[in-house]
Design a protein around this motif. Structure first.
Motif, PDB file in Angstrom:
ATOM      1  N   GLN A 126       0.733  -1.199   0.060  1.00 60.92           N
ATOM      2  CA  GLN A 126      -0.070   0.048  -0.162  1.00 60.92           C
ATOM      3  C   GLN A 126       0.942   1.388   0.011  1.00 60.92           C
ATOM      4  OE1 GLN A 126      -3.180  -0.382   2.606  1.00 60.92           O
ATOM      5  NE2 GLN A 126      -4.492  -1.607   1.343  1.00 60.92           N
ATOM      6  N   LEU A 172       1.896   1.815  -3.669  1.00 55.00           N
ATOM      7  CA  LEU A 172       0.514   1.309  -4.819  1.00 55.00           C
ATOM      8  C   LEU A 172       0.283   2.362  -5.635  1.00 55.00           C
ATOM      9  CD1 LEU A 172      -1.537  -0.902  -5.406  1.00 55.00           C
ATOM     10  CD2 LEU A 172      -3.122   0.316  -3.626  1.00 55.00           C
ATOM     11  N   ALA A 189       1.049   2.415  -9.667  1.00 57.51           N
ATOM     12  CA  ALA A 189      -0.017   2.462 -10.576  1.00 57.51           C
ATOM     13  C   ALA A 189       0.115   3.787 -11.741  1.00 57.51           C
ATOM     14  CB  ALA A 189      -1.432   2.898  -9.890  1.00 57.51           C
ATOM     15  N   THR A 224      -5.377  -3.909  -8.263  1.00 60.25           N
ATOM     16  CA  THR A 224      -6.755  -3.824  -7.911  1.00 60.25           C
ATOM     17  C   THR A 224      -6.876  -4.671  -6.555  1.00 60.25           C
ATOM     18  OG1 THR A 224      -7.718  -5.358  -9.049  1.00 60.25           O
ATOM     19  CG2 THR A 224      -7.682  -3.072 -10.084  1.00 60.25           C
ATOM     20  N   SER A 226      -6.469  -2.240  -3.148  1.00 59.29           N
ATOM     21  CA  SER A 226      -7.014  -1.098  -3.203  1.00 59.29           C
ATOM     22  C   SER A 226      -8.087  -0.728  -1.859  1.00 59.29           C
ATOM     23  CB  SER A 226      -7.872  -0.757  -4.538  1.00 59.29           C
ATOM     24  OG  SER A 226      -8.824  -1.616  -4.795  1.00 59.29           O
ATOM     25  N   ASN A 273      -7.034   2.143   0.600  1.00 60.81           N
ATOM     26  CA  ASN A 273      -7.175   3.440   0.177  1.00 60.81           C
ATOM     27  C   ASN A 273      -7.865   3.427  -1.196  1.00 60.81           C
ATOM     28  OD1 ASN A 273      -5.139   1.891  -1.231  1.00 60.81           O
ATOM     29  ND2 ASN A 273      -3.388   3.585  -0.869  1.00 60.81           N
ATOM     30  N   CYS A 274      -9.313   3.004  -0.846  1.00 60.73           N
ATOM     31  CA  CYS A 274     -10.350   2.777  -1.856  1.00 60.73           C
ATOM     32  C   CYS A 274     -10.556   4.149  -2.767  1.00 60.73           C
ATOM     33  CB  CYS A 274     -11.598   2.379  -1.213  1.00 60.73           C
ATOM     34  SG  CYS A 274     -12.571   1.508  -2.223  1.00 60.73           S
ATOM     35  N   PHE A 315      -7.612   4.688  -5.342  1.00 60.10           N
ATOM     36  CA  PHE A 315      -7.278   3.774  -6.275  1.00 60.10           C
ATOM     37  C   PHE A 315      -8.631   3.722  -7.031  1.00 60.10           C
ATOM     38  CE2 PHE A 315      -6.389  -0.305  -8.188  1.00 60.10           C
ATOM     39  CZ  PHE A 315      -4.849   0.019  -8.654  1.00 60.10           C
ATOM     40  N   GLN A 326      -7.779   5.831  -9.874  1.00 61.96           N
ATOM     41  CA  GLN A 326      -6.995   5.243 -10.733  1.00 61.96           C
ATOM     42  C   GLN A 326      -7.742   4.274 -11.906  1.00 61.96           C
ATOM     43  OE1 GLN A 326      -3.868   6.080 -11.357  1.00 61.96           O
ATOM     44  NE2 GLN A 326      -4.099   7.587  -9.721  1.00 61.96           N
ATOM     45  N   CYS A 341     -10.980  -5.408 -11.799  1.00 64.80           N
ATOM     46  CA  CYS A 341     -11.518  -4.135 -11.313  1.00 64.80           C
ATOM     47  C   CYS A 341     -12.943  -4.257 -11.018  1.00 64.80           C
ATOM     48  CB  CYS A 341     -11.487  -3.139 -12.782  1.00 64.80           C
ATOM     49  SG  CYS A 341      -9.648  -2.576 -12.899  1.00 64.80           S
ATOM     50  N   ASN A 354     -14.470  -3.720  -7.648  1.00 71.47           N
ATOM     51  CA  ASN A 354     -14.109  -2.660  -6.885  1.00 71.47           C
ATOM     52  C   ASN A 354     -14.793  -1.318  -7.335  1.00 71.47           C
ATOM     53  OD1 ASN A 354     -11.954  -3.782  -5.049  1.00 71.47           O
ATOM     54  ND2 ASN A 354     -10.628  -3.921  -6.892  1.00 71.47           N
TER      55      ASN A 354
END
Length: 1649
Positions: A1453, A1456, A1460, A1486, A1489, A1492-1493, A1496, A1499, A1529, A1532
C-alpha cells in the motif's frame, strides 16, 4: 436550442453523404432514420431544408437523403401532420421533376417518397402531382410512374382518380414521341387496369360500390387503340414488351363488343411478337389473359383464330425450359394455361391438332405434345371424358419410342391417365406394360460425359421416375387396384423384366395386402379369370431363385420373399403356417446384413433348407413333380445369369431328392445332362452340385445315370443315344468330361458314407482314371477336385481306419506330376493349391507312402511354391488391378495348402528324427539369398514347429539331439532384413525351446518364464532399427544360453560361427551378438577359446566394417585400458579430430567397467578445464571488425571424448558418481562455446564431413563420426548424453521436446534454453541441485559475460520451483540474485529480476518474509535508467504481477499509487509486451485497493476507457490482459451489474461480441455513474487520434452507447459542440469502418439534444 442541435446533427450527417464508401453511406442512411424515429417531423423538415439549400448537391447524395425520408415516412405515417406531409410532398414532387432528363435513381427515390406519403395523404399527393399533369403537356416520366405505383399501393384511394387521369392522359398518348415515355404510359395503363380489376373484385370493401367496369371501358379502349395500332409495331423491343404487358390486363376492361371486334386483329398481332422476341413469358402471360377475357365474353371469333393459336403456342412448349432461366419455366406455365383455356372451349379441335404431332420425327415436338396432353388430361377432365378411347389409341406410337425424354413424358402422361380413369379402358394394359418396361431398364454402367448444353436424360432417371410412378399408382390411386391386380403378376416370371422385379414385388405386395383386407385371401389369384398368369410353380421358382442374389436390383431378395409369403395360399394351402414363420426370418437376415457382410454360402443353405421344409410341408408327389418340371423348364431363362442358374440347379437337386418317383428322377437327370451348357464354369458347378444333392436320397439312380453317360457316344463322337452331342468339338468334349468327373466328386462327398465307400474304387475311380492323361486346364482342375472330394469322403467315412486305399500312391504320384507341369516362373492357375490340398487328404489314408515317394512329394511342393517369383510391388499391383489381387489371394491359399500338407506328413512321424528330416528339406530354403524364398520357408517352419509342439506327447524322457543345430538355424534369422522373417524366427526358437522342455519331462502346458519372455521381444523386431534388433537378439541369446543343455552348447556355437557367413548381413551380425552373449553367459566352459576369437575379429576391424567385429575390438581395447589407462587416454586424445568410427568405438569400450570409467572421466574433466575455452583473434584487424572467437583444441577433443564414453550405456554408474562436476563443467563449457568457431585446420574437415553426411555418401563411419564438430553442437550433445547417462533421461527429453537444445545454441535465446534446462532439472533431478548450485555460485563473478548470463538464467528458473526451498537453497540464491542487480550486463539484471519474481510460484510462502526487499527490487527495476528497450521494466512488471498475491498489504500500500502511476503510460505503448504486462499488473494491483479505496478507485476510472477500448487491440495477448484487468476491477467499482458482466462476458475462453457488450457496459455506467459522462466522453475523444483502426472505431461507438443510455437530466454535462466537432472531424477518417461508427453515433446523439 434542441431544435438547432438535431438539425445540426442531421446536417452533419447529410454533409457526409458525399462519402464514397457504400457501407458509410448505408450507416448515414441508418443514422438519419434513427434520428427520424425520435423526431420524425423535425428530421423531415431538416431534410427538406437541406435539399432546398443545397441545390447543387449531386444526385447520388440526394438519393441517400430521399431514401431516409421515405423510411421515416413509412414508419411514422400515422404520426405525420398535414403540414409536414405537405412539405414532404412538395419537396419530393420538386426533386422528382426538377430535371427534365430521366435520372432514374434520384427521381425513383423521390417518387417512392410520394408513394409512401400517398398511403395516408392520397388526396394531398394527387393535388400536388396533378399540378405536374396538365392537359396538352407531356408529363414527366416519373409523374406517370408515381401514378402507376400509387394505384397498386393504395387501390381504394387511387381508383376514383383514374377516370380523370385517363381522360387527361389519352390525348397525350399521341404526343409521346420518346420510347421511354411510351413505356411509362404502358406501365401506367397496366397497373391502372390491374388496380381497377382488384377494386371491382372487392366492391364490398370499396369506398364507392357503384363503380362499374364500363366506367373505364371506353377510355381503356381508346388507349388500347393507340397501343395496338401504333406502338405495338415499334422497332424497339422493350417498348413492344411494355405494350404487350399492358394489353393483357386491359383486355378484361374492354367493352365486350369491342373486344369481339378486335380479336381477329389482336390475336395475330400478339402471336406475331413470338417471332420478334426471344423472351416469350410476357407475351404468353398477356395472351393467356386475352384468351380468358375472350372466353369470359363467350367470343365467337376465337374459333377462327384457333389454328394459328395452336400452331404458334405448340412450339413454345416444344422448346425445353431451362431451370437456370426462371422466365422460361414461367413461360411454359403460361402457355400450358393457354392450352387449358382452349381445350375447355374446343376439345375436339385441340385433340385433332395435338394427336398427329405424336407421330412427328422431331423428338422435341413429341415431348412437348405429351406435356400438353398431360396438362389437358389433368385440367380439362370433364371435356376429355368421352375422348378417352381416342386418346388411348393415339398413344400406341409414343409407347414404342426409344428416346429417353419421350419415355419420361409418356410416364408422366400415364400417371395423369391413371388418376382420371383412362387405364381402366381397353388399351390401358399396354400403358401399364410400357411402365413396367421402363422400370426394367438396365442401369447405365458408366454415364456418358455430357456436353454442358445437353439436357439429355439417362435411362437411369427414366427408370427411377417409372419406379416411383408404379409404386404411387399401386399404393395411392385406389381406382387402379383392379387394373393392376393380378395383371402385374404376368411380369414377374419373364426374364426381360428382371430389373423391374423389386418395384413389381413391392407394388404387388401392397395390392395383395389390400385384397386380403377386402377378404379375398383364398381367391387371391383367380386362374379361371386370368389365363395368362404364371402358375404357382413358376412364381415360386422365380421368386426363390432371384432371392439367391438378395441385394441385386435395389435389394430384390426381401421384396421377392415378402411377395412369396403373401401368395402362400395360392402356391399351396398347406404352406401358411411354415411360411409365415420362416419367411420373416429370411427377410430379417437380409436386412441385418449388407452385400459385403452376407455369406453367400450360408444364405444359399438357408434358402435350400427353406425349400426342403416347403417340400416336406406339401408332401404331395404330384405337386413336387410339377414343381421340378417347372424348375427345369426355367433353366434356359437364366442363361445370362450364372449365379442364379447355379442356385436353380441346387434347387432342382433338392426337389429331385424329395421326389418319390424314381422314373421322373432318372428322366430329369437325363434331360439335365443333355441340355447343360458345358462350356460355362458356373453351369458345370451347378450341374455337379445338383447331382451331389440328388445322390443323398437317390445314389443308385444317380450313379446309374452317370454310368450310362460315360458309356454314351458323347465321348466317341458317333451317333447313338446321346446323339444330341454329335457335333461338339474336342474342346467341348473335354468340358463334358470335366463335368462328369466333377459330378462323381460331388456324389462321393455328398452321398451317405455307408453306401458310397464300397462304390468308390469299383464305380467311381474306374471312370475317372481314364482321363488323367490331359493337358486341358479345366479337366485337370476338375480331376484334382474330384479326387480331393473322394479322399475327403474316405477320410470322413465311418470305417476310415479299416479302409485300405490301394490306388493312393498312384494318385499322389499323379498330383506330383500335375505340380511339376506348372510353369516355375509364375502362378497362373490354382492347380498347385488344389493338388496339395488333395495330397493332404491322401497322405493320411492307409497305406503309408514309401520314403522316395514322400521325398519326391515334399521337394516338388517346396520348389513349386517357395521358388515362385515375389509378388509385384504395390505400384504395379495398382496398375494391374483385379488380376494382381486375384494372384495375391491365390498365392496365399497355395501357401496355406503347402503348410497343411507338410503338417499332414509330419503328423505321421512326430519324433526329433522326423523333424530333422523335414528341416533337411527346408534348410537350403531358410538360408536362401533370395528374400522371398527365406520369408516363405521360415513362415512354413514356424507353422510346422507350432504344429509339432501342439501334437507332441512325450511318454519317456529322451534327448532332443538336434536342438543346437535347429536353434542355430533359426536364431540368427531374428535379425533378418525382412520383418516377417524376424517375427517367425522368434516363434521357431520359442517352439524349439518348449519342445526341449517337453523332452526334459515337463508337461506340455508348463509355462517357462524365460521362454515366455521371447514373445514380449517380438515387438522390438517390427521396426528395422539395428540397435533394437540386436538388443532383442542379445535377449534371445540370453534365453537360449540359459535353456540349452550343456551337451548341446558346443554344437550350437559351432553352428553359430557358420552363421557369420550368412548372405544376409543382418543375420551374420546377429550371429556375433549371440556368440558374445553366449560367451558372457556360459563362457567359463570355453575360456581358452576367447583369445583366438578376439584375434580373428580384431584383424578384420580395418578391412571389414562390421558391427560384430567392432565389438570384439572394443573388448580388446578395454583390456588394454585396464592396464595402461593414461597412455591409452593420451594416445586416443592425440587421434586427429574428428575421431573416426574405430576411434569412437575404442573410446566407448572404456565405459565397460564403472571404476575404470570413473577414473577416465575425471582425467578428461581436468583436460576440459586446463585451458581457456576459446581465444579471440581478429581476422581483418585493419577493418575494425569484431574479434572472432576460436575454440582451443584440447578442451574440444576432451569434450568429444566425454561424449563417446558417456554415449556407451555402461558408463551410467561412473556418470552418476561424477554427476555435479560433469554437469557444471559441461554447462559452463556450453555457455562459452555459443558463437565460437573451429580452428582453421579443422574447418575444412568439418566442411567435408557435413557435405558427405548431407550427400548421404557416408564412408562407412557409422553415426558417431558424422556428428558435428562445431564447438557448441559438440557441447550440447555431450551435455545431453551426460544427462541421459546420469539417469536424467526425463530432463533431456523434456528439454528436447521444449526445443531447449536449439535455444541454448542460439546467441539471442541462449538464456531461454538454459531456463528450459533448469526447469527440467528442478522437476526431474531435484536431489542433484545442492551440489550443482554450490559449484555454480562462484561463476556469478566470472570474467566471461556468457557464464554469468548462463548461471543467472539457471538460478532464475530454479527459483520458479519449490525444490530450492525444500533443499534450503532459497536464501542463498535470492541474495545472489539481488546482488546481480548492479551487474554491468542488462540481460543479467533482467534475469535477476525474473528470478526474484519466480519466487512467487516457486516458494510463495517465503515471499511475505522478504516482501519489502523484493518490492524494492521491482520498483528499482521499473526505474532502471540504463534500459533503452524497457527490457528490465517489462520484467519488473511481469515479476511484480506474480509477487503481488503473496506480499504483505502494508508493504504494497505504501507503493501502490507510485506503481499505478508509473505503469499507466505503458497501457498505450507501441510494444505489445509492455501493454500486456502493465495491464496485467494493473489488474493485480486492484486486489490491494481496499485500504485507500477512494484514491485507487480514481486510478480505475482513469484506466477504464483505455481497458475497454483495448479489448479491440490488434494483439490477442493484450485483449486477454484487458479482460483479466477488467474482471479484477469489477468488484471495486461499486456496481454489481457491471461486475457480473465483466465476470461473465470477459472469461478467457469466451468470444466477445464487442458491440453488444459495450452497449450493456454503457447502460450500467450511466445507471451507476451518470456524473462521469463528460469525463468518459473526453477520454474517448483522446483515442480519436489512435494509430489502431479498431480502437479509433471503438471510441465513437463507446460515446454512442453512453449517449444512448444517459438520463436526460445529465445531458448538460456534455460540451455538445466540442463533441459534434470532434465527430465531424473523425467523419473524414481515411478508414470506412471508422466513418461507419461515427455516422452511427451521430444518429444516437438525438438522445441528449
Amino acid at each position: 436550442m434542441t431544435e438547432s442541435r438535431i438539425k445540426r446533427l442531421a446536417t452533419t450527417l447529410m454533409d457526409a453523404t458525399t462519402d464514397k464508401d457504400p457501407l458509410v453511406q448505408e450507416q448515414i442512411y441508418n443514422a438519419l432514420c434513427h434520428l427520424g424515429e425520435s423526431e420524425p417531423e423535425e428530421i423531415l423538415n431538416s431534410c427538406d431544408e437541406y435539399l432546398r439549400q443545397h441545390d447543387k448537391l449531386a444526385y447520388p447524395h440526394r438519393v441517400i437523403i430521399l431514401k431516409a425520408m421515405e423510411t421515416v415516412v413509412k414508419n411514422n405515417i400515422a404520426l405525420l401532420d398535414k403540414s409536414t406531409a405537405k412539405v414532404v410532398i412538395f419537396l419530393a414532387s420538386n426533386e422528382m421533376t426538377k430535371s427534365k432528363e430521366v435520372i432514374r435513381d434520384w427521381q425513383q427515390a423521390a417518387s417512392n417518397v410520394l408513394v409512401a406519403v400517398g398511403q395516408r395523404f392520397i388526396n394531398k399527393v394527387m393535388e400536388e402531382v396533378l399540378t405536374k399533369f396538365q392537359p396538352g403537356i407531356l408529363p414527366h416520366y416519373f409523374v406517370m410512374q408515381t401514378f402507376a405505383n400509387l394505384s397498386v399501393s393504395n387501390v381504394f384511394g387511387m381508383v376514383p382518380f383514374l377516370n380523370s387521369i385517363l381522360g387527361t392522359m389519352l390525348p397525350m398518348l399521341g404526343m409521346a414521341k420518346q420510347d421511354h415515355m411510351k413505356s411509362v404510359f404502358c406501365y401506367a395503363l397496366q397497373h391502372f387496369s390491374e388496380s381497377i380489376q382488384e377494386y371491382l373484385a372487392n366492391l364490398d370493401k370499396a369506398p364507392d360500390p357503384t363503380v362499374r367496369k364500363d366506367t373505364f371501358s371506353n377510355e381503356i379502349f381508346s388507349a388500347y387503340e393507340v397501343l395496338f395500332n401504333s406502338w405495338l409495331q415499334h422497332r424497339e423491343a422493350k417498348l413492344r414488351l411494355a405494350v404487350v404487358e399492358a394489353m393483357g390486363p386491359m383486355s378484361y376492361l374492354l367493352p365486350s363488343e369491342k373486344l369481339e371486334e378486335q380479336l381477329p386483329k389482336l390475336i395475330p398481332g400478339i402471336l406475331a411478337l413470338y417471332k420478334k422476341h426471344t423472351e416469350a413469358f410476357y407475351i404468353s402471360k398477356s395472351l393467356c389473359q386475352i384468351l380468358e377475357a375472350s372466353v369470359n365474353i363467350g367470343s365467337r371469333s376465337l374459333d377462327v383464330q384457333l389454328d394459328s393459336l395452336l400452331g404458334t403456342l405448340h412450339p413454345q412448349i416444344c422448346a425445353p425450359a431451362d431451370p437456370a432461366v426462371p422466365l422460361t419455366v414461367k413461360n411454359h406455365t403460361e402457355v400450358l394455361r393457354c392450352f387449358t383455356v382452349l381445350a375447355c372451349s374446343f376439345p375436339d379441335r385441340v385433340l385433332a391438332f395435338l394427336l398427329p404431332k405424336l407421330e412427328s420425327s422431331n423428338e422435341r415436338t413429341r415431348v412437348g405434345t405429351l406435356l400438353i396432353m398431360r396438362q389437358i388430361i389433368n385440367s380439362a377432365p370433364s371435356q376429355m371424358e368421352i375422348k378417352k378411347p381416342f386418346i388411348l389409341s393415339s398413344m400406341k406410337l409414343p409407347l414404342q419410342d426409344s428416346n429417353n425424354k419421350v419415355k419420361r413424358a409418356v410416364v408422366q402422361v400415364i400417371s395423369a391417365m391413371a388418376h382420371h380413369g383412362y387405364l381402366e379402358q381397353p388399351g390401358g394394359e399396354a400403358m401399364m406394360e410400357f411402365l413396367v418396361r421402363q422400370c426394367a431398364l438396365p442401369s447405365d454402367a458408366q454415364p456418358k460425359k455430357q456436353p454442358p448444353d445437353a439436357d439429355d436424360l439417362t435411362s437411369d432417371s427414366v427408370q427411377s421416375i417409372s419406379v416411383n410412378t408404379l409404386f404411387l399408382l399401386s399404393t395411392t390411386v385406389d381406382r387402379m387396384n383392379n387394373v393392376l391386380w393380378p395383371y402385374l403378376l404376368e411380369f414377374v416370371t419373364p426374364v426381360q423384366f428382371t430389373n423391374a422385379l423389386t418395384p413389381l414385388c413391392k407394388s404387388l405386395m401392397s395390392l395383395a395386402v389390400k385384397k386380403q383386407e377386402e377378404g379375398e385371401n383364398a381367391s387371391l389369384i383367380r386362374y379361371d379369370l386370368n389365363a395368362n398368369l404364371p402358375s404357382p410353380y413358376a412364381l415360386t421358382t422365380r421368386l426363390l431363385v432371384v432371392s439367391s442374389q438378395p441385394y441385386v436390383g435395389d435389394c430384390r431378395g426381401a421384396a421377392a420373399l415378402r411377395l412369396l409369403n403373401v401368395l402362400h395360399y395360392s402356391v399351396h394351402p398347406a404352406l401358411e403356417q411354415l411360411w409365415s414363420k420362416r419367411v420373416p426370418l429370411l427377410v430379417e437376415h437380409i436386412e441385418e446384413n449388407t452385400e459385403k457382410s452376407l455369406s453367400q454360402k450360408e444364405w444359399e443353405e438357408k434358402l435350400l433348407l427353406f425349400l426342403q421344409e416347403t417340400l416336406a410341408a406339401v408332401a404331395d408327389n404330384t405337386w413336387i413333380c410339377h414343381f421340378v418340371t417347372e424348375m427345369c423348364r426355367q433353366l434356359n431363362s437364366y442363361n445370362g445369369f450364372p449365379l442364379e442358374k447355379n442356385f436353380l440347379y441346387k434347387c432342382i437337386g433338392t426337389t429331385l431328392g424329395a421326389c418319390a418317383s424314381k422314373d421322373l428322377v432318372q428322366k430329369q437327370l437325363q434331360e439335365l445332362l443333355e441340355t447343360a451348357r458345358y462350356h460355362e464354369e458356373a453351369e458345370r458347378e451347378g450341374l455337379a452340385s445338383c447331382f451331389g444333392i440328388c445322390a443323398i436320397n437317390h445314389l443308385e439312380e444317380t450313379l446309374a445315370k452317370l454310368e450310362d453317360f460315360v458309356r454314351s457316344d458323347v465321348f466317341k463322337k458317333s451317333v447313338g443315344l446321346f446323339s444330341i452331342f454329335k457335333d461338339r468339338s474336342d474342346n467341348e468334349v473335354e468340358k463334358i468330361k470335366s463335368t462328369l468327373i466333377l459330378c462323381y466328386g460331388y456324389v462321393a462327398v455328398s452321398a451317405p458314407k455307408e453306401l458310397v465307400l464300397s462304390r468308390i474304387e469299383a464305380d467311381i475311380l474306374k471312370n475317372i482314371f481314364q482321363y488323367f492323361n490331359t493337358k486341358d486346364l479345366t479337366l485337370k482342375l476338375c480331376l484334382i477336385r474330384s479326387i480331393c472330394m473322394i479322399s475327403q469322403a474316405i477320410y470322413n467315412g465311418a470305417k476310415c481306419g479299416d479302409f485300405v486305399f490301394s490306388r493312393k500312391a498312384e494318385l499322389v504320384a499323379q498330383m506330383v506330376e500335375f505340380i511339376k507341369a506348372e510353369p516355375p516362373e509364375a502362378m497362373r492357375t490354382p492347380v498347385r493349391q488344389r493338388a496339395m490340398i488333395t495330397c493332404t487328404y491322401l497322405v493320411v489314408l492307409e497305406p503309408h507312402l514309401s520314403d522316395p515317394d514322400r521325398t519326391e512329394l515334399i521337394d516338388t511342393c517346396l520348389a513349386g511354391v517357395l521358388a515362385l517369383p515375389p509378388p509385384e510391388p504395390a505400384k504395379e499391383r495398382e496398375e494391374n488391378g483385379g488380376d494382381a489381387s486375384h494372384k495375391e489371394v491365390l498365392y496365399g491359399d497355395t501357401l496355406s495348402a503347402l503348410k497343411d500338407l507338410l503338417k499332414s506328413l509330419l503328423q505321421r512321424n512326430l519324433t526329433p528324427h522326423g523333424l530333422q528330416d523335414m528341416f533337411a528339406h527346408l534348410g537350403p530354403w531358410i538360408k536362401s539369398n533370395k528374400e522371398h524364398e527365406r520369408q516363405r520357408a521360415v513362415e512354413v517352419s514356424a507353422a510346422l514347429l507350432e504344429f509339432y509342439l501342439s501334437k507332441l506327447n512325450v511318454s519317456t524322457v529322451i534327448p532332443f539331439y538336434n536342438l543346437g543345430v535347429l536353434i542355430a538355424l533359426f536364431s540368427p534369422r531374428c535379425s533378418d532384413s525382412l520383418a516377417s522373417v524376424r517375427q517367425d524366427a522368434v516363434d521357431c526358437v520359442y517352439c524349439l525351446l518348449y519342445i526341449q522342455l517337453c523332452y526334459e519331462g515337463f508337461a506340455r502346458d508348463h509355462r517357462d518364464e524365460m521362454v515366455e519372455g521371447l514373445k514380449a521381444l517380438k515387438k522390438g523386431l517390427e521396426e528395422p532399427d539395428f540397435t533394437v534388433l540386436f538388443r532383442t537378439c542379445n535377449n534371445i541369446a540370453m534365453v537360449i544360453g540359459k535353456r540349452v543343455p550343456p551337451d548341446q552348447l558346443m554344437s550350437l556355437l559351432l553352428a553359430m560361427f557358420e552363421g557369420l557367413a550368412d548372405p544376409d548381413k543382418n543375420c551374420s551380425r546377429a550371429a556375433t551378438v549371440m556368440i558374445n552373449s553366449l560367451l558372457k553367459e556360459r563362457g567359463a566352459v570355453l575360456q581358452e577359446k576367447v583369445p583366438d576369437i578376439m584375434s580373428i575379429i580384431h584383424s578384420k576391424l580395418e578391412e571389414v566394417d562390421e558391427e560384430h567385429i567392432r565389438k570384439a575390438a572394443q573388448q580388446t581395447v578395454y583390456i588394454l585400458a585396464s592396464q595402461h589407462k593414461s597412455v591409452v587416454v593420451s594416445s586416443l586424445l592425440g587421434s586427429p579430430l574428428p575421431f573416426d568410427s574405430h576411434t569412437c568405438a575404442m573410446w566407448r569400450s572404456l565405459a565397460t567397467e564403472p571404476t575404470l570409467a570413473s577414473r577416465i572421466l575425471e582425467q578428461l574433466l581436468e583436460k576440459v578445464n586446463s585451458d581457456v575455452p576459446y581465444k579471440e583473434s581478429k581476422s581483418f584487424p585493419l577493418l575494425g571488425s569484431a574479434a572472432e572467437r576460436v575454440a582451443t583444441p584440447l578442451p574440444l577433443a576432451a569434450t568429444c571424448a566425454l561424449y563417446e564414453i558417456m554415449s556407451a550405456p555402461e558408463s551410467g554408474p561412473a556418470v552418476l558418481g561424477l554427476y555435479p562436476p560433469l554437469f557444471v563443467t559441461l554447462l559452463l563449457r556450453l555457455s562459452c562455446t555459443v558463437g565460437v568457431q573451429l580452428p582453421k585446420n579443422l574447418q575444412s574437415r568439418e566442411r567435408r564431413r557435413s557435405s558427405s553426411s548431407s550427400g548421404g555418401g557416408g564412408s562407412g563411419n557409422h553415426g558417431p563420426a558424422s556428428r558435428s564438430l562445431q564447438p557448441c553442437s559438440c557441447a550440447v550433445e555431450t551435455l545431453k548424453v551426460m544427462l541421459v547417462r546420469g539417469g536424467s533421461e526425463e530432463v533431456a527429453r523434456a528439454v528436447g521436446s521444449a526445443g531447449g537444445w536449439e535455444l541454448m545454441a542460439s546467441a539471442e535465446r541462449h538464456h531461454d534454453g538454459i531456463a528450459v534446462l533448469a526447469g527440467a532439472m528442478a522437476r526431474h533431478a531435484g536431489p542433484r541441485l545442492p551440489l550443482i548450485v554450490k559449484n555454480l555460485i562462484p561463476t556469478l563473478n566470472s570474467v566471461f559475460d556468457s557464464q554469468r548470463i548462463t548461471t543467472t538464467a539457471f538460478f532464475a528458473e530454479l527459483l520458479n520451483s519449490n525444490v530450492v526451498n525444500d533443499l534450503i537453497l532459497l536464501e542463498t540464491m535470492m541474495d545472489n540474485m539481488t546482488g546481480r542487480q548492479k551487474d554491468a550486463c542488462t540481460l543479467v539484471r533482467m534475469l535477476a529480476l525474473r528470478g526474484l519474481g519466480n519466487i512467487a510460484s516457486g516458494s510463495p510462502e517465503k515471499v511475505r518474509k522478504h516482501g519489502a526487499k523484493l518490492l524494492a527490487s521491482m520498483v528499482n527495476g521499473m526505474d532502471d535508467k540504463d534500459d533503452p528497450h524497457n527490457l528490465v521494466a517489462l520484467e519488473a512488471m511481469s515479476s511484480l504481477s506474480k509477487l503481488l498475491d503473496h506480499l504483505e498489504e502494508r508493504d504494497i500500500q505504501s507503493m501502490l499509487l507510485h506503481i499505478a502511476i508509473r505503469i499507466r503510460p505503458f497501457f498505450d505503448s507501441e510494444q505489445p509486451d509492455l501493454r500486456r504486462s502493465s495491464i496485467v499488473l494493473f489488474g493485480n494491483l486492484t486486489k490491494f485497493s481496499q485500504g485507500n479505496c477512494e484514491v485507487f478507485f480514481e486510478q480505475i476510472l482513469n484506466g477504464l476507457v483505455t481497458l475497454l477500448l483495448h479489448l479491440q487491440d490488434p494483439k490477442p495477448e493484450v485483449v486477454k490482459a484487458c479482460k483479466f484487468a477488467l474482471r479484477m476491477c469489477g468488484p471495486n467499482m461499486g456496481c454489481d451489474g457491471l461486475c457480473d458482466m465483466f465476470l461473465n462476458h470477459l472469461r478467457e475462453d469466451r468470444s466477445l461480441h464487442y458491440g453488444e457488450f459495450m452497449n450493456n457496459v454503457c447502460k450500467h455506467l450511466m445507471q451507476s455513474y451518470p456524473e462521469m459522462l463528460n469525463r468518459l466522453i473526453l477520454t474517448n475523444l483522446f483515442y480519436f487520434k489512435s494509430n489502431w483502426v479498431d480502437i479509433r472505431a471503438a471510441a465513437p461507438m463507446f460515446i454512442g452507447f453512453l449517449v444512448l443510455h444517459v438520463d436526460e437530466d445529465q445531458c448538460q454535462q456534455v460540451d455538445l459542440d466540442q463533441l459534434i466537432s470532434a465527430l465531424n472531424l473523425l467523419l473524414k477518417d481515411p478508414v470506412p469502418s471508422v466513418r461507419v461508427k461515427v455516422a452511427e453515433t451521430l444518429g444516437r446523439l438525438v438522445r441528449i439534444l
